[in-house]
Design an enzyme around this catalytic site. Sequence first.
Site, PDB file in Angstrom:
ATOM      1  N   GLY A 294      11.903  -0.151  14.674  1.00 23.12           N
ATOM      2  CA  GLY A 294      13.181   0.279  15.263  1.00 23.12           C
ATOM      3  C   GLY A 294      13.142   1.766  15.588  1.00 23.12           C
ATOM      4  O   GLY A 294      13.582   2.208  16.654  1.00 23.12           O
TER       5      GLY A 294
ATOM      6  N   THR B  93       3.106   3.123  -5.943  1.00 20.90           N
ATOM      7  CA  THR B  93       1.702   3.126  -6.376  1.00 20.90           C
ATOM      8  C   THR B  93       0.984   4.413  -5.979  1.00 20.90           C
ATOM      9  O   THR B  93      -0.139   4.643  -6.388  1.00 20.90           O
ATOM     10  CB  THR B  93       0.925   1.929  -5.786  1.00 20.90           C
ATOM     11  OG1 THR B  93       1.165   1.886  -4.373  1.00 20.90           O
ATOM     12  CG2 THR B  93       1.360   0.630  -6.414  1.00 20.90           C
ATOM     13  N   GLY B  94       1.641   5.225  -5.171  1.00 17.39           N
ATOM     14  CA  GLY B  94       1.036   6.494  -4.766  1.00 17.39           C
ATOM     15  C   GLY B  94       1.296   7.546  -5.835  1.00 17.39           C
ATOM     16  O   GLY B  94       1.995   7.293  -6.811  1.00 17.39           O
TER      17      GLY B  94
ATOM     18  N   ASP C 235      12.216   5.246   0.700  1.00 15.55           N
ATOM     19  CA  ASP C 235      11.765   3.860   0.585  1.00 15.55           C
ATOM     20  C   ASP C 235      11.895   3.223   1.964  1.00 15.55           C
ATOM     21  O   ASP C 235      12.986   3.235   2.547  1.00 15.55           O
ATOM     22  CB  ASP C 235      12.668   3.154  -0.442  1.00 15.55           C
ATOM     23  CG  ASP C 235      12.152   1.781  -0.805  1.00 15.55           C
ATOM     24  OD1 ASP C 235      11.813   1.011   0.120  1.00 15.55           O
ATOM     25  OD2 ASP C 235      12.097   1.490  -2.010  1.00 15.55           O
TER      26      ASP C 235
ATOM     27  N   TYR D 143       8.138  -6.815  18.972  1.00 11.47           N
ATOM     28  CA  TYR D 143       8.709  -5.543  19.458  1.00 11.47           C
ATOM     29  C   TYR D 143       7.933  -5.051  20.682  1.00 11.47           C
ATOM     30  O   TYR D 143       8.496  -4.432  21.580  1.00 11.47           O
ATOM     31  CB  TYR D 143       8.676  -4.469  18.356  1.00 11.47           C
ATOM     32  CG  TYR D 143       9.951  -4.411  17.538  1.00 11.47           C
ATOM     33  CD1 TYR D 143      10.192  -5.339  16.533  1.00 11.47           C
ATOM     34  CD2 TYR D 143      10.923  -3.445  17.785  1.00 11.47           C
ATOM     35  CE1 TYR D 143      11.359  -5.297  15.783  1.00 11.47           C
ATOM     36  CE2 TYR D 143      12.096  -3.395  17.041  1.00 11.47           C
ATOM     37  CZ  TYR D 143      12.306  -4.326  16.034  1.00 11.47           C
ATOM     38  OH  TYR D 143      13.456  -4.279  15.304  1.00 11.47           O
TER      39      TYR D 143
ATOM     40  N   LYS E 192      10.816   2.375  18.552  1.00 11.12           N
ATOM     41  CA  LYS E 192      11.484   1.971  19.796  1.00 11.12           C
ATOM     42  C   LYS E 192      12.452   3.073  20.254  1.00 11.12           C
ATOM     43  O   LYS E 192      12.443   3.484  21.408  1.00 11.12           O
ATOM     44  CB  LYS E 192      12.247   0.664  19.522  1.00 11.12           C
ATOM     45  CG  LYS E 192      13.065   0.153  20.683  1.00 11.12           C
ATOM     46  CD  LYS E 192      13.854  -1.082  20.250  1.00 11.12           C
ATOM     47  CE  LYS E 192      15.042  -1.288  21.184  1.00 11.12           C
ATOM     48  NZ  LYS E 192      15.952  -2.323  20.672  1.00 11.12           N
ATOM     49  N   ARG E 193      13.242   3.549  19.294  1.00  8.77           N
ATOM     50  CA  ARG E 193      14.271   4.541  19.615  1.00  8.77           C
ATOM     51  C   ARG E 193      13.672   5.858  20.114  1.00  8.77           C
ATOM     52  O   ARG E 193      14.158   6.451  21.066  1.00  8.77           O
ATOM     53  CB  ARG E 193      15.074   4.764  18.343  1.00  8.77           C
ATOM     54  CG  ARG E 193      16.224   5.703  18.468  1.00  8.77           C
ATOM     55  CD  ARG E 193      16.972   5.663  17.149  1.00  8.77           C
ATOM     56  NE  ARG E 193      17.947   6.722  17.086  1.00  8.77           N
ATOM     57  CZ  ARG E 193      19.022   6.667  16.331  1.00  8.77           C
ATOM     58  NH1 ARG E 193      19.264   5.605  15.601  1.00  8.77           N
ATOM     59  NH2 ARG E 193      19.854   7.676  16.285  1.00  8.77           N
TER      60      ARG E 193
ATOM     61  N   PHE F   1      -3.659   5.859  -1.762  1.00  8.73           N
ATOM     62  CA  PHE F   1      -5.111   6.054  -1.654  1.00  8.73           C
ATOM     63  C   PHE F   1      -5.513   6.322  -0.198  1.00  8.73           C
ATOM     64  O   PHE F   1      -5.993   7.416   0.129  1.00  8.73           O
ATOM     65  CB  PHE F   1      -5.794   4.814  -2.255  1.00  8.73           C
ATOM     66  CG  PHE F   1      -7.177   4.528  -1.770  1.00  8.73           C
ATOM     67  CD1 PHE F   1      -8.161   5.514  -1.792  1.00  8.73           C
ATOM     68  CD2 PHE F   1      -7.510   3.263  -1.284  1.00  8.73           C
ATOM     69  CE1 PHE F   1      -9.453   5.242  -1.329  1.00  8.73           C
ATOM     70  CE2 PHE F   1      -8.786   2.985  -0.837  1.00  8.73           C
ATOM     71  CZ  PHE F   1      -9.759   3.973  -0.853  1.00  8.73           C
TER      72      PHE F   1
ATOM     73  N   TYR G 237       2.438 -10.886  -0.483  1.00  9.47           N
ATOM     74  CA  TYR G 237       1.650  -9.889   0.257  1.00  9.47           C
ATOM     75  C   TYR G 237       1.157 -10.488   1.577  1.00  9.47           C
ATOM     76  O   TYR G 237       1.381  -9.930   2.647  1.00  9.47           O
ATOM     77  CB  TYR G 237       0.475  -9.446  -0.609  1.00  9.47           C
ATOM     78  CG  TYR G 237      -0.382  -8.346  -0.021  1.00  9.47           C
ATOM     79  CD1 TYR G 237       0.079  -7.036   0.050  1.00  9.47           C
ATOM     80  CD2 TYR G 237      -1.673  -8.614   0.442  1.00  9.47           C
ATOM     81  CE1 TYR G 237      -0.723  -6.019   0.574  1.00  9.47           C
ATOM     82  CE2 TYR G 237      -2.480  -7.608   0.962  1.00  9.47           C
ATOM     83  CZ  TYR G 237      -1.999  -6.313   1.021  1.00  9.47           C
ATOM     84  OH  TYR G 237      -2.798  -5.311   1.540  1.00  9.47           O
TER      85      TYR G 237
HETATM   86  P1  NAD Z   1      -1.829   2.310  -2.227  1.00  9.71           P
HETATM   87  O1  NAD Z   1      -1.072   1.445  -3.167  1.00  9.71           O
HETATM   88  O2  NAD Z   1      -2.641   3.415  -2.794  1.00  9.71           O
HETATM   89  O3  NAD Z   1      -0.867   2.929  -1.124  1.00  9.71           O
HETATM   90  C1  NAD Z   1       0.358   2.381  -0.737  1.00  9.71           C
HETATM   91  C2  NAD Z   1       1.383   3.483  -0.673  1.00  9.71           C
HETATM   92  O4  NAD Z   1       2.642   2.947  -0.231  1.00  9.71           O
HETATM   93  C3  NAD Z   1       1.666   4.106  -2.060  1.00  9.71           C
HETATM   94  O5  NAD Z   1       1.658   5.509  -1.955  1.00  9.71           O
HETATM   95  C4  NAD Z   1       3.038   3.582  -2.418  1.00  9.71           C
HETATM   96  O6  NAD Z   1       3.755   4.440  -3.292  1.00  9.71           O
HETATM   97  C5  NAD Z   1       3.693   3.453  -1.053  1.00  9.71           C
HETATM   98  N1  NAD Z   1       4.794   2.499  -1.016  1.00  9.71           N
HETATM   99  C6  NAD Z   1       4.832   1.243  -1.534  1.00  9.71           C
HETATM  100  N2  NAD Z   1       6.032   0.676  -1.299  1.00  9.71           N
HETATM  101  C7  NAD Z   1       6.768   1.592  -0.608  1.00  9.71           C
HETATM  102  C8  NAD Z   1       8.080   1.597  -0.079  1.00  9.71           C
HETATM  103  N3  NAD Z   1       8.902   0.533  -0.219  1.00  9.71           N
HETATM  104  N4  NAD Z   1       8.529   2.709   0.568  1.00  9.71           N
HETATM  105  C9  NAD Z   1       7.708   3.797   0.706  1.00  9.71           C
HETATM  106  N5  NAD Z   1       6.453   3.846   0.228  1.00  9.71           N
HETATM  107  C10 NAD Z   1       5.987   2.756  -0.422  1.00  9.71           C
HETATM  108  O7  NAD Z   1      -2.762   1.320  -1.378  1.00  9.71           O
HETATM  109  P2  NAD Z   1      -3.819   1.618  -0.212  1.00  9.71           P
HETATM  110  O8  NAD Z   1      -5.054   0.926  -0.590  1.00  9.71           O
HETATM  111  O9  NAD Z   1      -3.843   3.054   0.127  1.00  9.71           O
HETATM  112  O10 NAD Z   1      -3.172   0.780   0.991  1.00  9.71           O
HETATM  113  C11 NAD Z   1      -2.505   1.398   2.081  1.00  9.71           C
HETATM  114  C12 NAD Z   1      -2.175   0.347   3.126  1.00  9.71           C
HETATM  115  O11 NAD Z   1      -3.373  -0.273   3.601  1.00  9.71           O
HETATM  116  C13 NAD Z   1      -1.292  -0.794   2.598  1.00  9.71           C
HETATM  117  O12 NAD Z   1      -0.368  -1.154   3.583  1.00  9.71           O
HETATM  118  C14 NAD Z   1      -2.262  -1.902   2.353  1.00  9.71           C
HETATM  119  O13 NAD Z   1      -1.652  -3.161   2.456  1.00  9.71           O
HETATM  120  C15 NAD Z   1      -3.286  -1.669   3.467  1.00  9.71           C
HETATM  121  N6  NAD Z   1      -4.593  -2.263   3.118  1.00  9.71           N
HETATM  122  C16 NAD Z   1      -5.394  -1.684   2.171  1.00  9.71           C
HETATM  123  C17 NAD Z   1      -6.603  -2.291   1.851  1.00  9.71           C
HETATM  124  C18 NAD Z   1      -7.538  -1.704   0.832  1.00  9.71           C
HETATM  125  O14 NAD Z   1      -8.552  -2.317   0.553  1.00  9.71           O
HETATM  126  N7  NAD Z   1      -7.301  -0.532   0.270  1.00  9.71           N
HETATM  127  C19 NAD Z   1      -6.985  -3.480   2.488  1.00  9.71           C
HETATM  128  C20 NAD Z   1      -6.119  -4.041   3.421  1.00  9.71           C
HETATM  129  C21 NAD Z   1      -4.946  -3.413   3.748  1.00  9.71           C
END
Ligand code: NAD
Length: 313
Positions: free
Chosen positions: A101, A36-37, A57, A158, A104-105, A12, A144
């Site tokens: 990492g 979730t994307g 990943d 880091y 840094k690199r 999102f 989380y």
């Molecule tokens: P989202 O679930 O739409 O986006 C997360 C993305 O990360 C997805 O595209 C998912 O496929 C990808 N992903 C998950 N695990 C992965 C992995 N192991 N390797 C590669 N990709 C991976 O959620 P969002 O709302 O867009 O959130 C994005 C970021 O913002 C997140 O880190 C979330 O914790 C942070 N965040 C969002 C909110 C909110 O209200 N939307 C609030 C606080 C923090």
Amino acid sequence: MKRILITGGAGFIGSHLCERLLQEGNEVLCLDNYFTGAKRNITHLLENPYFELIRHDVTTPFYVEVDEIYNLACPASPIHYQYNPIKTVKTSVMGAINMLGLAKRIKAKILQASTSEVYGDPTIHPQPESYWGNVNPIGSRSCYDEGKRCAETLFKDYHQQNGVRIKIVRIFNTYGPRMHPNDGRVVSNFIVQALQKKEITIYGDGRQTRSFQYVDDLLEGIVRMMQTGDDVTGPINLGNPKEFTILELAEKILQMTGSNSKIVHMPLPQDDPVQRKPIISMAKANLNDWEPVVELDEGLQKTIAYFEKLLKE
Ligand code: NAD
Ligand code: UDP
């Protein structure tokens, strides 16, 4: 032209960030494992020669030459991050280690999408960055909350140990088009339920509060944060300080959609924060007077229009 890596770029927030950074004339590498994307969030960008898509990943190392990294990869909605809690911790912690990492690199600047969840169920209201939080280390939200807290620790370490240029933003509840229709978060749930004439599910009595930020306001804050000098590391809160009860949100969405869905009450999930509202003075001071400008009604209107179209497809 900068080359920028966005992890979680098909999600999102990530997909809006890809779009914005491309519009500003950068080259964007979008990395995602599609947990979730969704590809539909970024298909419209695929024809842009400065956009690149990588299925990967973040729990495994990744090497690429870039100037900046936005680390957003992590499921963000309770039902998704609780689906495989061990994986959620790995994504936050191993993902941070791998991306730090890399930074840094290759001497890249790196921004961490942290969260208001680091404050847990806060005993101080509203929340300043100096508050250490009230987090249950062994509850259903812990994978989380503690994962994100550990990621902040890694970012600071880091920075201190290796001089990595870091930026940490603590994002408060953000909503807008491209939220997943089934992702279980309150704004998308209520809109989809209202549009489908299904019952509106309020967990608990609905008196718990949240402060809802429209995605465009968040993006402005994130991008300004990345542009700050190296001495500005954060954490900095990014959220809308206008606070609403969940019941108020439900009533607003019912009225705006013209739906006659009934409100039903369901059990409150474990450790559900009672209240949440950011203090944003640090963001204002460090990010050129940044503050949210999109009112809840305006943001909801755009989000409702998005879901209306999506549900017709
Ligand atoms: P989202 O679930 O739409 O986006 C997360 C993305 O990360 C997805 O595209 C998912 O496929 C990808 N992903 C998950 N695990 C992965 C992995 N192991 N390797 C590669 N990709 C991976 O959620 P969002 O709302 O867009 O959130 C994005 C970021 O913002 C997140 O880190 C979330 O914790 C942070 N965040 C969002 C909110 C909110 O209200 N939307 C609030 C606080 C923090
Ligand atoms: N919530 C609700 N009904 C829903 C989804 C969520 O009442 O269908 C409540 C939830 O219990 C919480 C608030 O809305 O108090 C925000 O939930 P969300 O999952 O969007 O975000 P978070 O709890 O992580 O802030």
